[in-house]
Motif scaffolding. Structure first.
Motif, PDB file in Angstrom:
ATOM      1  N   ASN A 104      -1.212  12.550   5.768  1.00 26.18           N
ATOM      2  CA  ASN A 104      -0.059  12.221   6.596  1.00 26.18           C
ATOM      3  C   ASN A 104      -0.220  12.866   7.969  1.00 26.18           C
ATOM      4  OD1 ASN A 104       0.990  10.997   4.270  1.00 26.18           O
ATOM      5  ND2 ASN A 104       1.996  12.898   3.641  1.00 26.18           N
TER       6      ASN A 104
ATOM      7  N   THR B 251       5.413   3.967   8.757  1.00 22.39           N
ATOM      8  CA  THR B 251       5.336   4.567  10.088  1.00 22.39           C
ATOM      9  C   THR B 251       6.728   4.577  10.702  1.00 22.39           C
ATOM     10  OG1 THR B 251       3.081   3.746  10.423  1.00 22.39           O
ATOM     11  CG2 THR B 251       4.301   4.430  12.373  1.00 22.39           C
TER      12      THR B 251
ATOM     13  N   ASN C  52       3.424   9.193  10.388  1.00 20.23           N
ATOM     14  CA  ASN C  52       2.681   8.271   9.540  1.00 20.23           C
ATOM     15  C   ASN C  52       2.605   8.821   8.121  1.00 20.23           C
ATOM     16  OD1 ASN C  52       1.979   6.431  11.685  1.00 20.23           O
ATOM     17  ND2 ASN C  52       0.479   7.943  12.359  1.00 20.23           N
ATOM     18  N   TYR C  53       3.013   7.994   7.174  1.00 21.98           N
ATOM     19  CA  TYR C  53       2.950   8.367   5.766  1.00 21.98           C
ATOM     20  C   TYR C  53       1.844   7.551   5.096  1.00 21.98           C
ATOM     21  CZ  TYR C  53       4.262   8.824   0.858  1.00 21.98           C
ATOM     22  OH  TYR C  53       4.242   9.057  -0.496  1.00 21.98           O
ATOM     23  N   ALA C  54       0.837   8.244   4.560  1.00 21.88           N
ATOM     24  CA  ALA C  54      -0.331   7.564   4.013  1.00 21.88           C
ATOM     25  C   ALA C  54      -0.106   7.020   2.617  1.00 21.88           C
ATOM     26  CB  ALA C  54      -1.536   8.515   4.011  1.00 21.88           C
ATOM     27  N   GLY C  55       0.862   7.541   1.897  1.00 20.61           N
ATOM     28  CA  GLY C  55       1.151   7.038   0.567  1.00 20.61           C
ATOM     29  C   GLY C  55       0.020   7.292  -0.416  1.00 20.61           C
TER      30      GLY C  55
ATOM     31  N   ARG D 202      -2.969   6.079  -0.312  1.00 24.82           N
ATOM     32  CA  ARG D 202      -4.310   6.018   0.276  1.00 24.82           C
ATOM     33  C   ARG D 202      -4.923   7.410   0.367  1.00 24.82           C
ATOM     34  NH1 ARG D 202      -4.089   1.690   5.303  1.00 24.82           N
ATOM     35  NH2 ARG D 202      -3.713  -0.170   4.048  1.00 24.82           N
TER      36      ARG D 202
ATOM     37  N   ASN E 220       0.800  -1.218   0.000  1.00 24.86           N
ATOM     38  CA  ASN E 220       0.000   0.000   0.000  1.00 24.86           C
ATOM     39  C   ASN E 220       0.838   1.276   0.000  1.00 24.86           C
ATOM     40  OD1 ASN E 220      -2.530  -1.429   0.180  1.00 24.86           O
ATOM     41  ND2 ASN E 220      -2.025  -1.840   2.319  1.00 24.86           N
ATOM     42  N   SER E 221       2.170   1.138   0.000  1.00 24.23           N
ATOM     43  CA  SER E 221       3.079   2.294  -0.016  1.00 24.23           C
ATOM     44  C   SER E 221       2.838   3.223   1.166  1.00 24.23           C
ATOM     45  CB  SER E 221       2.937   3.062  -1.338  1.00 24.23           C
ATOM     46  OG  SER E 221       3.231   2.226  -2.440  1.00 24.23           O
ATOM     47  N   THR E 222       2.645   2.641   2.343  1.00 28.13           N
ATOM     48  CA  THR E 222       2.481   3.415   3.566  1.00 28.13           C
ATOM     49  C   THR E 222       3.624   3.078   4.514  1.00 28.13           C
ATOM     50  OG1 THR E 222       1.082   1.735   4.592  1.00 28.13           O
ATOM     51  CG2 THR E 222      -0.012   3.454   3.312  1.00 28.13           C
TER      52      THR E 222
END
Length: 220
Positions: free
Chosen positions: A148, A113, A139-142, A144, A109-111
């Motif tokens: 962030n 932490t 936190n990086y949401a990518g 989604r 998901n390219s996320t």
């Protein structure tokens, strides 16, 4: 080959075995391998390694896969996460310090932490223990549809060891001061398997939310 040559060869082989066996044992301690079955037709495996450093450093990946009764792979059960941790623990007299850095990246998901944490616990007196902790989560949401976030957390706990009573206060500051939340909690064992707990969320507001629980645990 003469008798003396055979004795020399056996001695060399015995010396190599005595030297290599501890190295193999030590190398196996550095590997992390933990396959588990989390549900019917769903499996998860943790594969990683530890590094012999001053800090307790480990890194690896979590892999997971599940299938339906027909044998088709369930895409929602797929798991591919890269992780790494570095922990420094040291103790002096009755005080314990702990520093931890952890990173998790979801490759599907390219996320990701990143967590930085520092804690300290010590004995104030014979009847009182205390602990504090500070952490910073990025936190990086990518890809989604989520923003962030950066969350800073600080917690303080005071406990009475011989009664099991504890009082905790936790404060969270999210997105560089835009959102603040806090929680105050209290725990008191009433019996060997009976525990009372109460918590209040955002007591600094005019309408705090409270929760009171009495839990009874049965073992068999």
């Amino acid at each position: 080959m003469g008798f003396r040559s055979k004795r020399v060869l056996r001695g060399v082989l015995g010396l190599l075995a005595s030297v290599s066996l501890p190295q193999v044992t030590k190398a196996s301690d550095l590997m992390i391998w933990s396959p588990v079955k989390v549900a019917p037709r769903t499996y998860k495996t943790t594969l990683g390694f530890r590094l012999p450093m001053a800090w307790d450093v480990s890194a690896g990946m979590d892999l997971g896969l599940g299938s339906a009764a027909t044998g088709a792979i369930l895409r929602s059960s797929s798991l591919a996460t890269l992780w790494g941790t570095a922990i420094d623990d040291h103790k002096r007299f009755s005080t314990i310090w702990r520093r931890e850095v952890s990173l998790r990246v979801d490759a599907l998901n390219s996320t990701g932490t990143l967590c930085l944490e520092r804690s300290r616990s010590w004995t104030v007196s014979e009847n009182l223990d205390m602990s504090t902790s500070r952490s910073l989560n990025v936190n990086y949401a990518g890809a989604r549809n989520a923003a962030n976030s950066i969350t800073a957390t600080q917690a303080v706990t005071v406990a009475v060891p011989w009664t099991g009573t504890s009082l905790s206060a936790i404060g969270n500051l999210k997105d560089v001061g835009s959102v603040f939340s806090s929680t105050v909690s209290f725990q008191q064992p009433l019996a060997p398997n009976l525990n009372f707990s109460a918590s209040f969320a955002d007591p600094q507001t005019l309408t705090p939310a409270g929760n009171v629980r009495v839990d009874y645990r049965i073992k068999w």
